[in-house]
Design an enzyme around this catalytic site. Sequence first.
Site, PDB file in Angstrom:
ATOM      1  N   GLU A 276       0.307   0.759 -10.293  1.00  9.71           N
ATOM      2  CA  GLU A 276      -0.449   1.700  -9.852  1.00  9.71           C
ATOM      3  C   GLU A 276      -0.696   1.880  -8.293  1.00  9.71           C
ATOM      4  OE1 GLU A 276      -4.129   2.039 -12.847  1.00  9.71           O
ATOM      5  OE2 GLU A 276      -4.158   0.500 -11.527  1.00  9.71           O
ATOM      6  N   PRO A 277       0.564   1.577  -7.122  1.00 11.72           N
ATOM      7  CA  PRO A 277       1.381   1.749  -6.194  1.00 11.72           C
ATOM      8  C   PRO A 277       0.344   2.135  -5.373  1.00 11.72           C
ATOM      9  CG  PRO A 277       2.688   2.446  -6.989  1.00 11.72           C
ATOM     10  CD  PRO A 277       2.190   2.334  -8.282  1.00 11.72           C
ATOM     11  N   ARG A 315      -8.527  -0.038  10.550  1.00 12.11           N
ATOM     12  CA  ARG A 315      -7.982  -1.691   9.776  1.00 12.11           C
ATOM     13  C   ARG A 315      -7.971  -3.093  10.504  1.00 12.11           C
ATOM     14  NH1 ARG A 315      -3.456  -2.234   8.136  1.00 12.11           N
ATOM     15  NH2 ARG A 315      -3.543  -3.821   6.197  1.00 12.11           N
ATOM     16  N   TYR A 319     -10.122  -5.965   9.026  1.00 11.22           N
ATOM     17  CA  TYR A 319      -9.507  -6.353   8.340  1.00 11.22           C
ATOM     18  C   TYR A 319      -8.656  -8.012   9.104  1.00 11.22           C
ATOM     19  CZ  TYR A 319      -9.321  -3.169   3.864  1.00 11.22           C
ATOM     20  OH  TYR A 319      -9.831  -2.141   3.157  1.00 11.22           O
ATOM     21  N   CYS A 347     -18.236   2.841  21.409  1.00  6.22           N
ATOM     22  CA  CYS A 347     -19.368   1.507  21.598  1.00  6.22           C
ATOM     23  C   CYS A 347     -19.245   0.525  21.022  1.00  6.22           C
ATOM     24  CB  CYS A 347     -20.367   2.803  21.976  1.00  6.22           C
ATOM     25  SG  CYS A 347     -20.352   3.947  23.572  1.00  6.22           S
TER      26      CYS A 347
END
Length: 422
Positions: A276-277, A315, A319, A347
């Site tokens: 399941e990539p 991202r 992360y 902001c």
Amino acid sequence: MDPFAYRNGELLAEDVPLARIAREVGTPAYVYSLAALRANYRAFADAMRGLDADLHYAVKANSNLAVIRAFAALGAGADIVSIGEMRRALAAGVAPADIVFSGVGKKTSELREALQAGVRQINVESRAELDMLDAAAGDLDRTAEIAIRVNPDVDAKTHAKITTGRKENKFGIDIDLARAAYAHAGAKPNLRVVGVAMHIGSQIMSLDPYRESLRKLRSLIGDLRADGHRIERLDLGGGYGIVYRRESNEQPFAVAAYVDMVRQETAGLGCRLSFEPGRSLVGNAGVLLGEVILVKPGSARTFVVVDAAMNDLLRPTLYEAWHDIVPVRQTAAGASTTITDIVGPICESGDYLAQNRAMPPLASGDVIAVKTAGAYGAVMASTYNSRPLAPEVLVDGARYDVIRRRQTVDDLLAMDRVPSWL
Ligand SMILES: *Cc1c(COP(=O)(O)O)cnc(C)c1O
């Protein structure tokens, strides 16, 4: 392959200058390379050859209909985590029998819709869900084919927000409790146990956590069979890491090495496998284009304010992720660099695409490409600050098409209602 390369001083997507797309479609905009999507898929499909296995593309990484269609046309099924994603997969031409439904909190209405559509398999993550699904299937007079997602309690050594295979994560059923959960499932009249599933996290750079998980699951499958369950399928999840920072020592494993390891660890097991990539099929196939609005030299550092922001690509903020960022017009070799924060107009101090980054000189009107933005980019976008969703563009050789139009402010306003009593 990297489909984004400079030619005559211009950064191209395959044969199309990104500056041209920026001019014609506007910025911010996501741009994907069809050749890269296909190359990523084929590398996986080649590695799988000879295995009794399917590839279910994890749609959440990039769920544009054209992207799903590109993979479906090559033979991919879909791994979905919501009914919205099921509708996308079906609309893109994936057969219901090639869809696996995962996710930690599926609602009864979603389970019903998936059963009615006839998806191949539902991966169940809790006892409560076993009960809900059994009831939903009973109502519809159907039998649901299920796997239980088992949490093998391994450390995938990835960012805390994308590790999913530890006991303290919300996902799956603890491996220690799995036998009891299977017994519970086996006694349900409207469920048919067919397999075991795992997915231990994302952006994983080492084969070790996969190997460790597989060994634990293999032993569990032995126990489950001894308990009388027919375990015919093994879902391996995704999570394969990719390179985000070109000039670093990031070293993801090759897909062939991963599949070989799986081949060894599952030899003789007699299960049909599912890979399941998500990220590894789409990540390097996309960039996010932004235009420099202005440059603001400060006493501590220089800020380059661009029109792409955290609402377009979350991202870096979510992360602490690194994305290489390059100007679409190549900088002269040996040009000086400045330590720069590349930030959006939102902001929030967390609104940045890069911090403390050595960048060549940039000026208002320059277009930049944020690389490796094909996975968990457009799909995580929001309209924060009433910024419309960016368009998506697919390049194929010398041609391109807009595969999601730019949202307009009118689109946003049209969803709101002011009550008559206000
Ligand atoms: C997200 C997800 C995947 C894909 O993960 P990638 O890191 O994008 O490869 C696969 N399986 C399940 C169940 C997922 O939730």
